[in-house]
Write an enzyme that holds these catalytic residues in place. Sequence first.
Site, PDB file in Angstrom:
ATOM      1  N   ASN A  31     -37.590  25.519   3.604  1.00 25.05           N
ATOM      2  CA  ASN A  31     -36.662  24.554   3.011  1.00 25.05           C
ATOM      3  C   ASN A  31     -36.571  24.834   1.504  1.00 25.05           C
ATOM      4  O   ASN A  31     -37.579  24.765   0.792  1.00 25.05           O
ATOM      5  CB  ASN A  31     -37.184  23.137   3.287  1.00 25.05           C
ATOM      6  CG  ASN A  31     -36.289  22.069   2.693  1.00 25.05           C
ATOM      7  OD1 ASN A  31     -35.836  22.192   1.561  1.00 25.05           O
ATOM      8  ND2 ASN A  31     -36.033  21.012   3.440  1.00 25.05           N
ATOM      9  N   HIS A  58     -35.666  22.391  -3.157  1.00 19.28           N
ATOM     10  CA  HIS A  58     -36.188  22.169  -4.511  1.00 19.28           C
ATOM     11  C   HIS A  58     -35.856  23.280  -5.497  1.00 19.28           C
ATOM     12  O   HIS A  58     -36.057  23.115  -6.699  1.00 19.28           O
ATOM     13  CB  HIS A  58     -37.674  21.836  -4.458  1.00 19.28           C
ATOM     14  CG  HIS A  58     -37.883  20.492  -3.818  1.00 19.28           C
ATOM     15  ND1 HIS A  58     -37.058  19.425  -4.104  1.00 19.28           N
ATOM     16  CD2 HIS A  58     -38.750  20.054  -2.876  1.00 19.28           C
ATOM     17  CE1 HIS A  58     -37.427  18.375  -3.377  1.00 19.28           C
ATOM     18  NE2 HIS A  58     -38.440  18.736  -2.619  1.00 19.28           N
ATOM     19  N   HIS A  72     -31.064  20.483   3.009  1.00 16.47           N
ATOM     20  CA  HIS A  72     -30.658  19.102   3.290  1.00 16.47           C
ATOM     21  C   HIS A  72     -29.499  18.765   2.358  1.00 16.47           C
ATOM     22  O   HIS A  72     -29.685  18.680   1.144  1.00 16.47           O
ATOM     23  CB  HIS A  72     -31.855  18.178   3.036  1.00 16.47           C
ATOM     24  CG  HIS A  72     -31.599  16.739   3.352  1.00 16.47           C
ATOM     25  ND1 HIS A  72     -32.584  15.783   3.253  1.00 16.47           N
ATOM     26  CD2 HIS A  72     -30.485  16.090   3.777  1.00 16.47           C
ATOM     27  CE1 HIS A  72     -32.086  14.594   3.601  1.00 16.47           C
ATOM     28  NE2 HIS A  72     -30.820  14.755   3.910  1.00 16.47           N
ATOM     29  N   ARG A  89     -27.733  16.132   1.054  1.00 18.30           N
ATOM     30  CA  ARG A  89     -27.843  14.667   0.986  1.00 18.30           C
ATOM     31  C   ARG A  89     -26.513  14.044   0.593  1.00 18.30           C
ATOM     32  O   ARG A  89     -25.698  14.648  -0.093  1.00 18.30           O
ATOM     33  CB  ARG A  89     -28.906  14.273  -0.045  1.00 18.30           C
ATOM     34  CG  ARG A  89     -30.333  14.650   0.335  1.00 18.30           C
ATOM     35  CD  ARG A  89     -31.300  14.110  -0.709  1.00 18.30           C
ATOM     36  NE  ARG A  89     -31.236  12.665  -0.760  1.00 18.30           N
ATOM     37  CZ  ARG A  89     -32.131  11.846  -0.190  1.00 18.30           C
ATOM     38  NH1 ARG A  89     -33.180  12.343   0.443  1.00 18.30           N
ATOM     39  NH2 ARG A  89     -31.985  10.544  -0.284  1.00 18.30           N
ATOM     40  N   ARG A 117     -28.172  15.148  -4.510  1.00 15.00           N
ATOM     41  CA  ARG A 117     -29.105  15.238  -5.631  1.00 15.00           C
ATOM     42  C   ARG A 117     -29.666  16.650  -5.826  1.00 15.00           C
ATOM     43  O   ARG A 117     -30.138  16.984  -6.888  1.00 15.00           O
ATOM     44  CB  ARG A 117     -30.232  14.232  -5.487  1.00 15.00           C
ATOM     45  CG  ARG A 117     -31.230  14.561  -4.422  1.00 15.00           C
ATOM     46  CD  ARG A 117     -32.448  13.677  -4.526  1.00 15.00           C
ATOM     47  NE  ARG A 117     -32.165  12.292  -4.224  1.00 15.00           N
ATOM     48  CZ  ARG A 117     -33.081  11.466  -3.691  1.00 15.00           C
ATOM     49  NH1 ARG A 117     -34.295  11.878  -3.454  1.00 15.00           N
ATOM     50  NH2 ARG A 117     -32.767  10.219  -3.417  1.00 15.00           N
ATOM     51  N   GLU A 167     -30.140  20.021   7.446  1.00 17.87           N
ATOM     52  CA  GLU A 167     -30.619  18.640   7.585  1.00 17.87           C
ATOM     53  C   GLU A 167     -29.514  17.729   7.097  1.00 17.87           C
ATOM     54  O   GLU A 167     -28.935  17.947   6.031  1.00 17.87           O
ATOM     55  CB  GLU A 167     -31.861  18.409   6.734  1.00 17.87           C
ATOM     56  CG  GLU A 167     -33.081  19.102   7.252  1.00 17.87           C
ATOM     57  CD  GLU A 167     -34.285  18.861   6.352  1.00 17.87           C
ATOM     58  OE1 GLU A 167     -34.188  18.061   5.408  1.00 17.87           O
ATOM     59  OE2 GLU A 167     -35.302  19.496   6.580  1.00 17.87           O
ATOM     60  N   THR A 210     -37.403  12.193   2.253  1.00 22.30           N
ATOM     61  CA  THR A 210     -37.257  11.510   3.545  1.00 22.30           C
ATOM     62  C   THR A 210     -38.567  10.783   3.871  1.00 22.30           C
ATOM     63  O   THR A 210     -39.627  11.400   3.913  1.00 22.30           O
ATOM     64  CB  THR A 210     -36.931  12.541   4.641  1.00 22.30           C
ATOM     65  OG1 THR A 210     -35.943  13.421   4.133  1.00 22.30           O
ATOM     66  CG2 THR A 210     -36.417  11.862   5.888  1.00 22.30           C
ATOM     67  N   GLU A 241     -37.825  17.095  15.794  1.00 21.01           N
ATOM     68  CA  GLU A 241     -38.756  17.552  14.758  1.00 21.01           C
ATOM     69  C   GLU A 241     -39.641  16.367  14.421  1.00 21.01           C
ATOM     70  O   GLU A 241     -39.142  15.322  13.993  1.00 21.01           O
ATOM     71  CB  GLU A 241     -38.010  18.032  13.508  1.00 21.01           C
ATOM     72  CG  GLU A 241     -38.987  18.434  12.402  1.00 21.01           C
ATOM     73  CD  GLU A 241     -38.326  19.045  11.162  1.00 21.01           C
ATOM     74  OE1 GLU A 241     -37.246  19.670  11.287  1.00 21.01           O
ATOM     75  OE2 GLU A 241     -38.896  18.889  10.066  1.00 21.01           O
ATOM     76  N   HIS A 266     -42.710  18.161   7.179  1.00 23.34           N
ATOM     77  CA  HIS A 266     -42.760  17.174   6.102  1.00 23.34           C
ATOM     78  C   HIS A 266     -44.181  17.015   5.573  1.00 23.34           C
ATOM     79  O   HIS A 266     -45.076  16.641   6.323  1.00 23.34           O
ATOM     80  CB  HIS A 266     -42.237  15.801   6.513  1.00 23.34           C
ATOM     81  CG  HIS A 266     -41.803  15.036   5.300  1.00 23.34           C
ATOM     82  ND1 HIS A 266     -40.542  15.120   4.760  1.00 23.34           N
ATOM     83  CD2 HIS A 266     -42.499  14.238   4.459  1.00 23.34           C
ATOM     84  CE1 HIS A 266     -40.474  14.388   3.673  1.00 23.34           C
ATOM     85  NE2 HIS A 266     -41.654  13.854   3.468  1.00 23.34           N
TER      86      HIS A 266
HETATM   87  N1  PXP Z   1     -38.257  18.520   7.690  1.00 25.09           N
HETATM   88  C1  PXP Z   1     -37.412  17.531   7.333  1.00 25.09           C
HETATM   89  C2  PXP Z   1     -36.561  16.920   8.400  1.00 25.09           C
HETATM   90  C3  PXP Z   1     -37.293  17.118   5.996  1.00 25.09           C
HETATM   91  O1  PXP Z   1     -36.434  16.117   5.674  1.00 25.09           O
HETATM   92  C4  PXP Z   1     -38.063  17.768   5.019  1.00 25.09           C
HETATM   93  C5  PXP Z   1     -37.903  17.385   3.578  1.00 25.09           C
HETATM   94  O2  PXP Z   1     -36.616  17.670   3.165  1.00 25.09           O
HETATM   95  C6  PXP Z   1     -38.917  18.808   5.424  1.00 25.09           C
HETATM   96  C7  PXP Z   1     -39.016  19.146   6.768  1.00 25.09           C
HETATM   97  C8  PXP Z   1     -39.739  19.565   4.451  1.00 25.09           C
HETATM   98  O3  PXP Z   1     -40.668  18.699   3.841  1.00 25.09           O
HETATM   99  P1  PXP Z   1     -41.541  19.230   2.649  1.00 25.09           P
HETATM  100  O4  PXP Z   1     -40.609  19.515   1.519  1.00 25.09           O
HETATM  101  O5  PXP Z   1     -42.471  18.095   2.376  1.00 25.09           O
HETATM  102  O6  PXP Z   1     -42.230  20.478   3.122  1.00 25.09           O
END
Ligand code: PXP
Length: 243
Positions: A6, A9, A42, A44, A48, A69, A100, A150, A190
Site C-alpha cells: 500500500n 503514504h 485507497h 479516499r 487526503r 481500496e 481506517t 480482508e 492493517h
Molecule cells: N488494508 C486496508 C483495507 C486498509 O485500509 C489499510 C490502510 O489503508 C491497509 C490494509 C494497510 O494498513 P497499514 O498502512 O497499517 O499497513
Amino acid sequence: MRLGVNIDHVATLRQARRTVEPEPVYAALLAQEALADGITVHLREDRRHIQDSDVYQIKSVIKIPLNLEMSLNEEIVNIAFDVKPHQATIVPENRQEITTEGGLDVVSNAERVRDVVKRLKDRGIVVSLFIDPLEWQVDEAKRVGADAIEFHTGNYANAKSQKEREIELEKLSDACRYAKSLGLHVHAGHGLTYENVKPVAAIDEIEELNIGHSIISKSVFVGLKEAVRLMRQLIQEARWKLA
Ligand code: PXP
C-alpha cells in the site's frame, strides 16, 4: 502468500506540501521491481493522499494487479468502474479518522454493499470486503456475493499485552478458517509491521497481506525496494514454517 504494498503514504508526503514529489507511480514501479505481488491504493473521498490521477497513472503502468481500496460512495464507485482495477476492497470511511479504524459493517449495510459488489463484479473486478474477524460479518460477506474478505488486523496489531495479542490472533485465525470454509478468499491487513507480521503470515488460509505504513516508514531509511524485500522475507520465513 501475496504481498500487496500500500503506497498511500508516498502520496501523504507529497500532499503535505501540495507538490509533485514523491511520486506514487514511481513507488509502485519500485515495489513491482522488488517483487511485490500487487499495489494497493485507497482513493479516499477527502482525497487526503492518493488523487484520482494517481490511480489512473498507476493502473496504466504497472504489470502486477492493482487493488483499489474504496468506500461505498457513488462517485468513488464510478471511478472504480472507469479505472477497472484487478480488485476493489470496500472499506468503511469516516472523515475524522486518521486511518481506517475498523471493518466494514456488512450486516448493517447489506443492501448497499450487495448492490456495489454486484456492479463491480459485473465489470470483471474481483471484490473483497474489509471486515473485522467476526463470523456474522463473514456470513454476510458471503451472502452479498463478495469474492474475498480482508480481515482487519488492527486489534491484533494494537494489542497491549502478549495475552491480548494471542487472543486476537486466535480470533483472526478462527475467522480465517471459517471464511475459507465458506469458499471466500482470505486476505488480511492493517497495522502489520516487521515486528508483528510473522504470526499472521503463518495463518495457512491467508492468501494476501496488504501492508502500507510500516513498509513506507522503513523505506525512508533503507529505500523502498529493500523495505519490500525485507517484508517479503519475513512472510516467506513464516510460510516455510508451515511447509
Ligand atoms: N488494508 C486496508 C483495507 C486498509 O485500509 C489499510 C490502510 O489503508 C491497509 C490494509 C494497510 O494498513 P497499514 O498502512 O497499517 O499497513
